[in-house]
Motif scaffolding. Structure first.
Motif, PDB file in Angstrom:
ATOM      1  N   ALA A 244       4.661   6.967   0.201  1.00  0.00           N
ATOM      2  CA  ALA A 244       3.305   7.087  -0.001  1.00  0.00           C
ATOM      3  C   ALA A 244       2.488   7.579   1.192  1.00  0.00           C
ATOM      4  O   ALA A 244       1.202   7.738   1.149  1.00  0.00           O
ATOM      5  CB  ALA A 244       2.913   5.880  -0.411  1.00  0.00           C
ATOM      6  N   ARG A 245       2.856   6.665   2.169  1.00  0.00           N
ATOM      7  CA  ARG A 245       1.036   6.898   2.929  1.00  0.00           C
ATOM      8  C   ARG A 245       2.602   7.575   4.384  1.00  0.00           C
ATOM      9  O   ARG A 245       4.146   7.760   4.515  1.00  0.00           O
ATOM     10  CB  ARG A 245       1.350   5.311   3.791  1.00  0.00           C
ATOM     11  N   PRO A 246       1.042   8.535   5.469  1.00  0.00           N
ATOM     12  CA  PRO A 246       2.032   8.984   6.451  1.00  0.00           C
ATOM     13  C   PRO A 246       2.287   8.046   7.803  1.00  0.00           C
ATOM     14  O   PRO A 246       1.683   6.716   7.393  1.00  0.00           O
ATOM     15  CB  PRO A 246       0.825   9.229   7.170  1.00  0.00           C
ATOM     16  N   LEU A 247       3.439   7.897   8.248  1.00  0.00           N
ATOM     17  CA  LEU A 247       3.249   7.214   9.530  1.00  0.00           C
ATOM     18  C   LEU A 247       2.442   6.475  10.534  1.00  0.00           C
ATOM     19  O   LEU A 247       2.668   5.208  10.601  1.00  0.00           O
ATOM     20  CB  LEU A 247       4.081   7.671  10.872  1.00  0.00           C
ATOM     21  N   ILE A 248       1.095   6.595  10.801  1.00  0.00           N
ATOM     22  CA  ILE A 248      -0.014   6.144  11.080  1.00  0.00           C
ATOM     23  C   ILE A 248      -1.147   5.218  10.441  1.00  0.00           C
ATOM     24  O   ILE A 248      -0.436   4.524  11.508  1.00  0.00           O
ATOM     25  CB  ILE A 248      -0.938   7.666  11.442  1.00  0.00           C
ATOM     26  N   GLU A 249      -0.353   5.401   9.306  1.00  0.00           N
ATOM     27  CA  GLU A 249      -1.253   4.618   8.175  1.00  0.00           C
ATOM     28  C   GLU A 249      -0.421   3.406   8.355  1.00  0.00           C
ATOM     29  O   GLU A 249      -0.818   2.265   8.539  1.00  0.00           O
ATOM     30  CB  GLU A 249      -1.511   5.357   7.080  1.00  0.00           C
ATOM     31  N   CYS A 250       1.402   3.559   8.314  1.00  0.00           N
ATOM     32  CA  CYS A 250       1.684   2.681   8.107  1.00  0.00           C
ATOM     33  C   CYS A 250       1.883   1.598   9.173  1.00  0.00           C
ATOM     34  O   CYS A 250       2.078   0.686   9.183  1.00  0.00           O
ATOM     35  CB  CYS A 250       3.352   2.856   7.852  1.00  0.00           C
ATOM     36  N   GLU A 251       1.804   2.517  10.652  1.00  0.00           N
ATOM     37  CA  GLU A 251       1.694   1.721  11.614  1.00  0.00           C
ATOM     38  C   GLU A 251       1.176   0.008  11.764  1.00  0.00           C
ATOM     39  O   GLU A 251       0.603  -0.695  12.201  1.00  0.00           O
ATOM     40  CB  GLU A 251       1.857   2.737  12.971  1.00  0.00           C
ATOM     41  N   ARG A 252      -0.407   1.039  11.309  1.00  0.00           N
ATOM     42  CA  ARG A 252      -2.053   0.525  11.382  1.00  0.00           C
ATOM     43  C   ARG A 252      -2.021  -0.396  10.513  1.00  0.00           C
ATOM     44  O   ARG A 252      -1.640  -1.486  10.530  1.00  0.00           O
ATOM     45  CB  ARG A 252      -2.906   1.440  10.510  1.00  0.00           C
ATOM     46  N   LEU A 253      -0.868  -0.230   9.370  1.00  0.00           N
ATOM     47  CA  LEU A 253      -0.909  -1.847   8.714  1.00  0.00           C
ATOM     48  C   LEU A 253       0.006  -2.448   8.684  1.00  0.00           C
ATOM     49  O   LEU A 253       0.071  -4.098   8.480  1.00  0.00           O
ATOM     50  CB  LEU A 253      -0.168  -1.126   7.543  1.00  0.00           C
ATOM     51  N   LEU A 254       1.191  -2.534   9.617  1.00  0.00           N
ATOM     52  CA  LEU A 254       1.834  -3.798   9.895  1.00  0.00           C
ATOM     53  C   LEU A 254       1.716  -3.755  11.450  1.00  0.00           C
ATOM     54  O   LEU A 254       1.917  -5.155  11.602  1.00  0.00           O
ATOM     55  CB  LEU A 254       3.065  -2.111  10.850  1.00  0.00           C
ATOM     56  N   LYS A 255       0.298  -3.136  11.899  1.00  0.00           N
ATOM     57  CA  LYS A 255      -0.224  -4.221  13.104  1.00  0.00           C
ATOM     58  C   LYS A 255      -1.140  -5.341  12.631  1.00  0.00           C
ATOM     59  O   LYS A 255      -1.729  -6.257  13.064  1.00  0.00           O
ATOM     60  CB  LYS A 255      -0.944  -3.388  13.947  1.00  0.00           C
ATOM     61  N   LYS A 256      -1.740  -4.808  11.417  1.00  0.00           N
ATOM     62  CA  LYS A 256      -2.393  -5.737  10.754  1.00  0.00           C
ATOM     63  C   LYS A 256      -1.943  -6.756  10.329  1.00  0.00           C
ATOM     64  O   LYS A 256      -2.675  -8.073  10.256  1.00  0.00           O
ATOM     65  CB  LYS A 256      -3.146  -5.176   9.692  1.00  0.00           C
ATOM     66  N   SER A 257      -0.404  -6.897  10.145  1.00  0.00           N
ATOM     67  CA  SER A 257       0.304  -8.271   9.569  1.00  0.00           C
ATOM     68  C   SER A 257      -0.268  -9.391  10.243  1.00  0.00           C
ATOM     69  O   SER A 257      -0.298  -9.263  11.920  1.00  0.00           O
ATOM     70  CB  SER A 257       1.778  -8.318   9.177  1.00  0.00           C
ATOM     71  N   PHE A 258       0.603 -10.995  10.209  1.00  0.00           N
ATOM     72  CA  PHE A 258      -0.254 -12.111  10.914  1.00  0.00           C
ATOM     73  C   PHE A 258       1.423 -12.125  11.616  1.00  0.00           C
ATOM     74  O   PHE A 258       1.568 -12.362  13.009  1.00  0.00           O
ATOM     75  CB  PHE A 258      -0.275 -13.622   9.854  1.00  0.00           C
TER      76      PHE A 258
END
Length: 418
Positions: free
Chosen positions: A220-234
């Motif tokens: 559903a998302r490009p790789l860069i956006e997936c990495e950005r979402l993971l970096k926002k996790s606790f």
């Protein structure tokens, strides 16, 4: 085994029955309360016990309001009433309820509604109520300080206790929230104090990305956006913090290693190896010496305990705090009773060892046991003359002059013996 059984029986005799606890909370105006019990059957049994109170917990106007809400509830959910227990409705009319996972969501919702309207005075709940439900109370009661976990019976964590205690005190209604930790058959005041002093447990991330969720996210998302979402996790935040802390420790250890290397660079390696061997030998010998000293102290303590009852008056002694004394006499019976009563009031109920009356060099009397003596010297005993015994007996202070010491002995300043 017998003494453990007796202590357990004594602990159970000191536990307050639930009606007594609720009566005391009502007298001190500490209701409504949430009572945490870590079993569903225990919650229901405690609710039944609370129903035996002679004094009702709710007023007549509150009881009429409860009846009106129950009538509306029955009218709205008439088809589902057959699946509900009638006894729970009877308890609700008394201002008493249970709240646990064994109840239907419909029942729990009714309990929460009544409690939020201040119509229920006590709710018996498992620890699940402490999280995620808006049910603050004036007081919370924790009945035990341990519960069954994955590894058997475990003490409560500091975070679990903090979460349950956080229910005490209603915003805008109470100036102060009350938390009561109860005596149980397994825990007493020392365990409660240790739990209260324990720091909160660190927050751990349970964020986990499975293969399936990773594929769905990538679809559903490009790789860069997936990495950005993971970096926002606790979890990513704690990993970065741990990495920064580990890097800082590594820099410190590297600097310390360079400093040690510079200090040892002027010494040839063939000299350092014998030095390291001597250091290791010294450490081993020091450990052996400490063990021998501990054995000697244990043997001396055993000897003192065996001799204390038989040494004559006038036997020199050395206290554990390094003071010289003589064994003066057996302590008066009224003094022993006074000490036992005072120790019980301060929560010290352990069996007392044999006590003797000591006279220190400065005229202070001390009522002490074998654990308070470092040594006895019966070979140097000088029998006290009759006149000295009478004078010492007349100089023993009155009961109100005796004070407990931190080590468990009692002490009082005597009159000048001369």
């Amino acid at each position: 085994r017998r003494s453990r059984f007796d202590s357990r029986q004594q602990a159970r005799s000191e536990m307050a029955p639930m009606p007594t606890l609720l009566r005391e909370l009502a007298r001190r105006q500490m209701l409504p309360a949430i009572v945490f019990i870590f079993s569903r059957a225990g919650c229901d049994a405690a609710a039944e016990a609370a129903a035996g109170l002679r004094t009702p917990l709710v007023s007549r106007s509150e009881q009429r309001e409860i009846d009106a809400l129950l009538v509306a509830f029955e009218a709205k959910n008439g088809a589902l009433l057959d699946s509900l227990e009638p006894r729970r409705f009877e308890l609700l009319r008394l201002g008493i309820a249970s709240h646990h996972a064994g109840m239907l969501p419909l029942e729990k919702g009714l309990v929460e509604q009544l409690f939020q309207r201040n119509l229920l005075k006590v709710v018996f709940s498992t620890e699940t109520l402490a999280a995620g439900i808006n049910m603050p109370a004036r007081s919370t009661v924790v009945t035990v300080l341990s519960k069954r976990g994955d590894r058997g019976i475990e003490p409560l964590s500091a975070s679990t206790l903090l979460q349950m205690a956080g229910r005490a005190g209603r915003r805008g209604q109470d100036d102060l929230g009350h938390v009561i930790l109860c005596r149980s058959a397994f825990e007493a005041a020392p365990e409660a104090a240790a739990l209260l002093r324990r720091p909160p447990d660190p927050i751990a991330s349970h964020f986990y990305v499975s293969y399936g969720s990773a594929l769905k996210m990538r679809r559903a998302r490009p790789l860069i956006e997936c990495e950005r979402l993971l970096k926002k996790s606790f979890g990513s935040f704690t990993a970065r913090s741990s990495a920064a802390s580990a890097a800082s420790k590594l820099d410190f250890i590297s600097a310390e290693r360079r400093q040690l290397s510079s200090l040892l660079s002027s010494y040839p390696p063939d000299l350092l190896a014998p030095y390291a061997k001597l250091r290791a030998r010294r450490t081993a010998e020091q450990r052996s010496l400490d063990y021998l000293k501990a054995q000697e102290a244990a043997a001396e303590a055993e000897l003192v305990s065996a001799l204390l009852c038989f040494v004559p008056r006038g036997t020199p002694a050395l206290t554990v705090d390094g003071l010289a004394a003589i064994v003066a006499d057996d302590p008066p019976l009224k003094l022993l009773r006074h000490m036992r009563h005072a120790d019980t009031g301060r929560g010290q109920k352990g069996a007392q060892s044999e006590r003797m009356l000591l006279l220190l060099a400065d005229g202070t009397f001390r009522c002490a046991g074998a654990e308070h003596l470092a040594a006895l010297f019966p070979e140097a005993a000088v029998p006290l003359p009759k006149e000295a015994q009478v004078l010492i007996g007349a100089s023993v202070p009155e009961l109100d002059a005796w004070r407990p010491r931190a080590d468990g002995a009692w002490e009082a300043r005597g009159e000048d013996i001369g």
